[in-house]
Motif scaffolding. Structure first.
Motif, PDB file in Angstrom:
ATOM      1  N   ALA A   1      35.448  45.792  51.296  1.00 14.98           N
ATOM      2  CA  ALA A   1      34.022  45.443  51.243  1.00 14.98           C
ATOM      3  C   ALA A   1      33.823  43.975  50.891  1.00 14.98           C
ATOM      4  N   LYS A   2      34.675  43.453  50.025  1.00 13.93           N
ATOM      5  CA  LYS A   2      34.570  42.046  49.651  1.00 13.93           C
ATOM      6  C   LYS A   2      34.838  41.144  50.850  1.00 13.93           C
ATOM      7  N   ASN A   3      35.845  41.528  51.658  1.00  9.72           N
ATOM      8  CA  ASN A   3      36.150  40.714  52.851  1.00  9.72           C
ATOM      9  C   ASN A   3      34.960  40.711  53.821  1.00  9.72           C
ATOM     10  N   ALA A   4      34.314  41.868  53.962  1.00 14.37           N
ATOM     11  CA  ALA A   4      33.146  41.934  54.860  1.00 14.37           C
ATOM     12  C   ALA A   4      32.000  41.081  54.336  1.00 14.37           C
ATOM     13  N   MET A   5      31.825  41.088  52.999  1.00 13.86           N
ATOM     14  CA  MET A   5      30.761  40.269  52.402  1.00 13.86           C
ATOM     15  C   MET A   5      31.031  38.787  52.615  1.00 13.86           C
TER      16      MET A   5
ATOM     17  N   GLN B   1      23.387  36.090  54.697  1.00 14.70           N
ATOM     18  CA  GLN B   1      22.515  35.846  55.827  1.00 14.70           C
ATOM     19  C   GLN B   1      21.881  37.146  56.342  1.00 14.70           C
ATOM     20  N   THR B   2      22.552  38.282  56.139  1.00 15.55           N
ATOM     21  CA  THR B   2      22.051  39.564  56.645  1.00 15.55           C
ATOM     22  C   THR B   2      22.077  40.600  55.526  1.00 15.55           C
ATOM     23  N   GLN B   3      21.367  41.726  55.807  1.00 18.27           N
ATOM     24  CA  GLN B   3      21.346  42.835  54.833  1.00 18.27           C
ATOM     25  C   GLN B   3      22.724  43.492  54.747  1.00 18.27           C
ATOM     26  N   ALA B   4      23.452  43.453  55.860  1.00 16.46           N
ATOM     27  CA  ALA B   4      24.799  44.041  55.854  1.00 16.46           C
ATOM     28  C   ALA B   4      25.695  43.322  54.863  1.00 16.46           C
ATOM     29  N   GLY B   5      25.531  42.019  54.774  1.00 20.47           N
ATOM     30  CA  GLY B   5      26.335  41.284  53.814  1.00 20.47           C
ATOM     31  C   GLY B   5      25.972  41.642  52.392  1.00 20.47           C
ATOM     32  N   VAL B   6      24.653  41.839  52.144  1.00 19.94           N
ATOM     33  CA  VAL B   6      24.215  42.237  50.800  1.00 19.94           C
ATOM     34  C   VAL B   6      24.793  43.593  50.428  1.00 19.94           C
ATOM     35  N   ASP B   7      24.701  44.543  51.399  1.00 14.52           N
ATOM     36  CA  ASP B   7      25.236  45.884  51.124  1.00 14.52           C
ATOM     37  C   ASP B   7      26.736  45.853  50.868  1.00 14.52           C
ATOM     38  N   ALA B   8      27.444  45.009  51.642  1.00 19.28           N
ATOM     39  CA  ALA B   8      28.890  44.903  51.435  1.00 19.28           C
ATOM     40  C   ALA B   8      29.203  44.360  50.046  1.00 19.28           C
ATOM     41  N   GLY B   9      28.417  43.421  49.564  1.00 20.55           N
ATOM     42  CA  GLY B   9      28.646  42.882  48.232  1.00 20.55           C
ATOM     43  C   GLY B   9      28.403  43.913  47.156  1.00 20.55           C
ATOM     44  N   ASN B  10      27.331  44.709  47.338  1.00 20.29           N
ATOM     45  CA  ASN B  10      27.062  45.763  46.353  1.00 20.29           C
ATOM     46  C   ASN B  10      28.184  46.804  46.322  1.00 20.29           C
TER      47      ASN B  10
ATOM     48  N   ASP C   1      29.833  37.178  55.793  1.00 28.14           N
ATOM     49  CA  ASP C   1      28.393  37.023  56.034  1.00 28.14           C
ATOM     50  C   ASP C   1      27.713  36.210  54.946  1.00 28.14           C
ATOM     51  N   CYS C   2      28.409  36.007  53.817  1.00 25.43           N
ATOM     52  CA  CYS C   2      27.785  35.343  52.668  1.00 25.43           C
ATOM     53  C   CYS C   2      28.586  34.104  52.296  1.00 25.43           C
ATOM     54  N   ALA C   3      27.892  33.159  51.615  1.00 25.22           N
ATOM     55  CA  ALA C   3      28.549  31.929  51.158  1.00 25.22           C
ATOM     56  C   ALA C   3      28.071  31.629  49.753  1.00 25.22           C
TER      57      ALA C   3
END
Length: 348
Positions: free
Chosen positions: A256-260, A275-284, A263-265
């Motif tokens: 999940a961290k790799n996916a975040m 940048q996207t909600q998917a990145g937020v969800d991956a971080g959570n 999409d995130c910086a």
């Protein structure tokens, strides 16, 4: 049978009557032994040997007349008890040798017949040899047909009458074991002796005051040691499960961290901007799975440690009464805002 019985027993019967004391001028008085002998001979003439032989034994017990011994040998032979018949013939011939010369002449024909019958009987007599197996204790008691045998009678043939015989063996303090063996005429049998072992008597334990006590001398129930080992196995199982959960959750957190990160910086102050909600969800998901992984690994490590300690302690002997209690240990797992932790408490 009839001719032999009357010809050979008549002199004995006549001797019994002639030696009776006169009771009156009417004739001699017949003693109880003489009456029994006459009854027995009459029964033998009718082939009723089972009834005749006991009467002859009663007669001989009252008056030890040599001719009654011969009659006993003949009676027992006729009803098939060949070993018993041989013993009566032997006793008759031994008594015959002690008689005066005049009496021997009266018994000459019966003595000749007794010798002939004795030799004819020998091949028909069954023999039983009781054999001690290797390792049999010398204290074993052996009875044969209710008669206790001496040690010298074991391992040598024993003359017996045809039929069924009971053998009883017993060790001191142990149960008796009964076996039976059936023998036919002329049969030779070797019979190994078997026995039931005596129960093992375990001494009672000694307490702290050097006194013998019965039952468990520990302050704890007898099942405490087994329960402690079982608790160790349960704790170890929980530990293994915790480690597995921690490892799986850790792998999922990394994914999940790799996916975040794709999409995130990170911005100033290490704040992740996605940048996207998917990145937020991956971080959570990465944060949650990371906490689960940490908790699982910590609980797993604690379970394994506690399980190992309990199993080791179970192998030790319980303390005698009066001494301080042995090592005890407990594990506490807790968590808070900063994470999850485990601690061990107890007396070592």
């Amino acid at each position: 049978m009839k001719s032999r019985s009357w010809v050979l027993f008549a002199p004995c019967l006549a001797a019994l009557v002639l030696t009776a004391r006169p009771a009156s001028s009417a004739g001699p008085q017949v003693s109880p032994a003489q009456a029994l002998f006459v009854d027995a001979v009459t029964l033998m003439e009718k082939n009723q040997f089972d009834a005749a032989c006991p009467k002859l034994e009663q007669s001989f017990a009252l008056e030890r007349v040599p001719g009654t011994l011969f009659a006993l040998g003949d009676c027992e032979e006729q009803r098939g008890r060949v070993a018993t018949a041989l013993r009566w013939y032997d006793e008759y011939l031994a008594t015959y040798e002690t008689l005066p010369v005049a009496k021997k002449q009266d018994h000459a024909e019966r003595a000749k017949q007794a010798r002939a019958q004795r030799e004819a009987l020998r091949p028909a007599i069954p023999q039983l040899t009781l054999v001690l197996l290797p390792g049999t204790p010398a204290s074993i008691a052996v009875t044969l047909d209710g008669r206790q045998l001496a040690t010298s009678s074991l391992g040598v043939p024993i003359d017996l009458d045809p039929g069924e015989h009971q053998i009883v063996t017993q060790l001191p303090g142990g149960p008796s074991k009964t076996t039976s063996v059936k023998l036919g005429k002329g049969q030779r049998e070797r019979w190994p002796l078997v026995f039931e072992p005596a129960p093992v008597q375990r001494p009672d334990p000694i307490d702290g005051n050097n006194q013998r006590v019965s039952g468990n001398s520990s302050n704890e129930p007898a099942s405490t040691t087994g329960g402690q080992r079982m608790g160790g196995f349960v704790a170890g199982g929980v530990g293994v499960a915790g480690v597995l959960v921690g490892a799986i959750a850790g792998g999922m957190a990394i994914s999940a961290k790799n996916a975040m990160e794709q999409d995130c910086a990170a911005t100033a102050g290490n704040v992740m901007t996605c940048q996207t909600q998917a990145g937020v969800d991956a971080g959570n998901r990465a944060t949650t799975l990371g906490n689960v992984s940490t908790a699982g690994l910590v609980i797993g490590a604690a379970g394994l440690a506690v399980g190992a300690v309990l199993v080791v302690l179970d192998g030790r002997k319980t303390k005698p009464s009066g001494e301080a209690p042995g090592p005890t240990v407990t594990a506490r797992v807790g968590g808070g805002a900063s994470g999850v932790g485990v601690s061990l408490h107890g007396v070592w």
